[in-house]
Write an enzyme that holds these catalytic residues in place. Structure first.
Site, PDB file in Angstrom:
ATOM      1  N   CYS A 123       5.471  -7.354   7.662  1.00 46.99           N
ATOM      2  CA  CYS A 123       6.413  -6.787   8.638  1.00 46.99           C
ATOM      3  C   CYS A 123       6.620  -7.805   9.752  1.00 46.99           C
ATOM      4  O   CYS A 123       5.670  -8.446  10.191  1.00 46.99           O
ATOM      5  CB  CYS A 123       5.840  -5.495   9.217  1.00 46.99           C
ATOM      6  N   CYS A 146      -0.742  -2.825  15.634  1.00 43.39           N
ATOM      7  CA  CYS A 146      -0.545  -2.486  14.220  1.00 43.39           C
ATOM      8  C   CYS A 146      -1.063  -3.597  13.315  1.00 43.39           C
ATOM      9  O   CYS A 146      -0.737  -4.769  13.493  1.00 43.39           O
ATOM     10  CB  CYS A 146       0.937  -2.244  13.956  1.00 43.39           C
ATOM     11  N   CYS A 202       3.165   8.336   1.704  1.00 45.84           N
ATOM     12  CA  CYS A 202       3.655   7.378   2.684  1.00 45.84           C
ATOM     13  C   CYS A 202       3.866   6.058   1.948  1.00 45.84           C
ATOM     14  O   CYS A 202       2.907   5.486   1.421  1.00 45.84           O
ATOM     15  CB  CYS A 202       2.606   7.243   3.785  1.00 45.84           C
ATOM     16  N   CYS A 218       4.189  -5.336  16.198  1.00 45.24           N
ATOM     17  CA  CYS A 218       3.633  -4.414  17.194  1.00 45.24           C
ATOM     18  C   CYS A 218       2.161  -4.782  17.396  1.00 45.24           C
ATOM     19  O   CYS A 218       1.437  -5.016  16.430  1.00 45.24           O
ATOM     20  CB  CYS A 218       3.762  -2.964  16.725  1.00 45.24           C
ATOM     21  N   CYS A 267      -1.813   1.821   8.214  1.00 42.81           N
ATOM     22  CA  CYS A 267      -1.045   0.979   7.307  1.00 42.81           C
ATOM     23  C   CYS A 267      -1.404  -0.487   7.500  1.00 42.81           C
ATOM     24  O   CYS A 267      -1.613  -0.960   8.602  1.00 42.81           O
ATOM     25  CB  CYS A 267       0.452   1.219   7.449  1.00 42.81           C
ATOM     26  N   GLU A 302       0.820  -1.218   0.000  1.00 46.15           N
ATOM     27  CA  GLU A 302       0.000   0.000   0.000  1.00 46.15           C
ATOM     28  C   GLU A 302       0.848   1.260   0.000  1.00 46.15           C
ATOM     29  O   GLU A 302       1.981   1.250   0.459  1.00 46.15           O
ATOM     30  CB  GLU A 302      -0.828   0.066   1.291  1.00 46.15           C
TER      31      GLU A 302
END
Ligand code: SAH
Length: 340
Positions: free
Chosen positions: A109, A116, A102, A113, A330, A89
């Site tokens: 990832c 997230c 961004c 976290c 995100c 994205e």
């Protein structure tokens, strides 16, 4: 065959020298790609045909494609399909002073976290530099506009994809490339401290942002697994050393999670951590997601937290909200897409 958008100007100069050509040809190629936006190598008319043929044999200029786009008046969110059918994205935000993008740095990832959405989706692979450059090129073409600043805050941990991120920054920062000034480029990290040291030694004048989100180890361990590897005192030392090596201010990001990290005692703790340092704190209203239990702090709590930090002499801003209507946090758009 390599993608032509993957090469820094220096790498392209080396390529030309290796094939017995003058290195200024690299500048000419860069001007076609990034100024004239001509992606058909056969149309690079100031290069002789045999060079164009050689380039065509060695490189492609294939672009990633827009799979889906969501827009509200100030925000455009893009889902891109990569050549291996993975998705990433990017988000564009319009401000008074210009438009920023961004970009994502990885497919997924590994930092995990807790709050997230991207962290729920394990890293599949690094993004190549060209896949990050092309997020900008394709969007500029789609919106028919110039993007003036870049934040590396989309999906992924940029310092976990260090070499490709540095290459990306060099390409977009090049005076013959996208000409995005280093001070208009911000890299955000969850705190991979050894890589912060590496970054501090490079001659790049970019901005660094640290996702802190908690002022002590207990809370940070609960929110961000990376803290178990590089704890708060290691991170604080890294921040101090970065400030003294680069002389540049660091942004501290603090996402406001209701009843989790928004108590005033945490604002006090933050203030004593950073008192007198060349940083500013950016309070980020949390973007709620469907899958995760975290809630956004109330306006009242955010303001009280802000006031407390101000009273203690810190520079603080509250991030303007973008794209709440279009799931701009995100990972949210990618998460809503079935993998094919
Ligand atoms: N891995 C890097 C960059 C990507 S995340 C980093 O950690 O900094 C970019 C920022 O968005 C981080 O500060 C991250 O903690 C924050 N973030 C993640 N999910 C969010 C959400 N739902 N709402 C608001 N901010 C979020």
């Amino acid at each position: 065959m390599r993608n032509l958008f993957d090469l820094t100007k220096e790498e392209l100069e080396t390529y030309f020298l290796n094939i017995g050509e003058k290195k200024f040809k690299a500048t000419q190629v860069y001007e076609w790609l990034y100024q004239k936006r001509e992606y058909d190598i056969s149309k690079f008319s100031n290069l002789k045909k045999e060079i164009r043929d050689k380039l065509t044999m060695d490189f492609n200029t294939n672009l990633i494609t827009i799979e889906k786009k969501e827009t509200d008046n100030l925000t455009h969110k893009y889902l891109f399909r990569l050549f291996d059918n993975n998705f990433i994205e990017a988000v564009v935000m319009h401000h008074d002073y210009g438009s920023s993008i961004c970009v994502s740095s990885e497919v997924g990832c590994n930092m995990a976290c807790k709050f997230c959405e991207s962290g729920r989706q394990k890293k599949i692979r690094n993004l190549e530099a060209y896949e990050i450059v092309e997020q900008i090129l394709v969007i500029e073409q789609d919106l028919n506009m110039h993007l003036s600043s870049v934040v590396i805050m989309g999906i992924g941990e940029p310092l976990d994809n260090f070499a490709n991120i540095i290459r990306f920054i060099k390409i977009i920062n090049d005076p013959k490339g996208l000409q995005i000034g280093a001070r208009h480029i911000t890299l955000s990290t969850c705190g991979l401290v050894p890589k912060m040291y590496e970054l501090s030694k490079l001659p790049l004048q970019i901005n660094l942002a640290i996702s802190l989100h908690a002022p002590n180890d207990q809370l940070r361990n609960a929110l961000m697994p990376v803290n178990k590897v590089y704890n708060l005192s290691t991170l604080m030392q890294g921040i101090k050393d970065y400030l003294s090596v680069t002389g540049r201010r660091i942004t501290i990001e603090y996402v406001m999670l209701n009843n989790v990290n928004d108590k005033l005692e945490y604002a006090q703790e933050l203030a004593s951590l950073f008192k007198g340092m060349n940083i500013y704190i950016n309070l980020i209203p949390y973007n709620e997601t469907n899958h995760l239990e975290f809630k956004r702090s109330s306006k009242k709590n955010i303001m009280a937290f802000y006031d407390c930090l101000k009273k203690n002499g810190l520079n603080v801003t509250i991030r303007k909200e973008f794209g709440r209507n279009i799931n701009a946090a995100c990972g949210q758009l990618r998460g809503s897409m079935k993998q094919v």
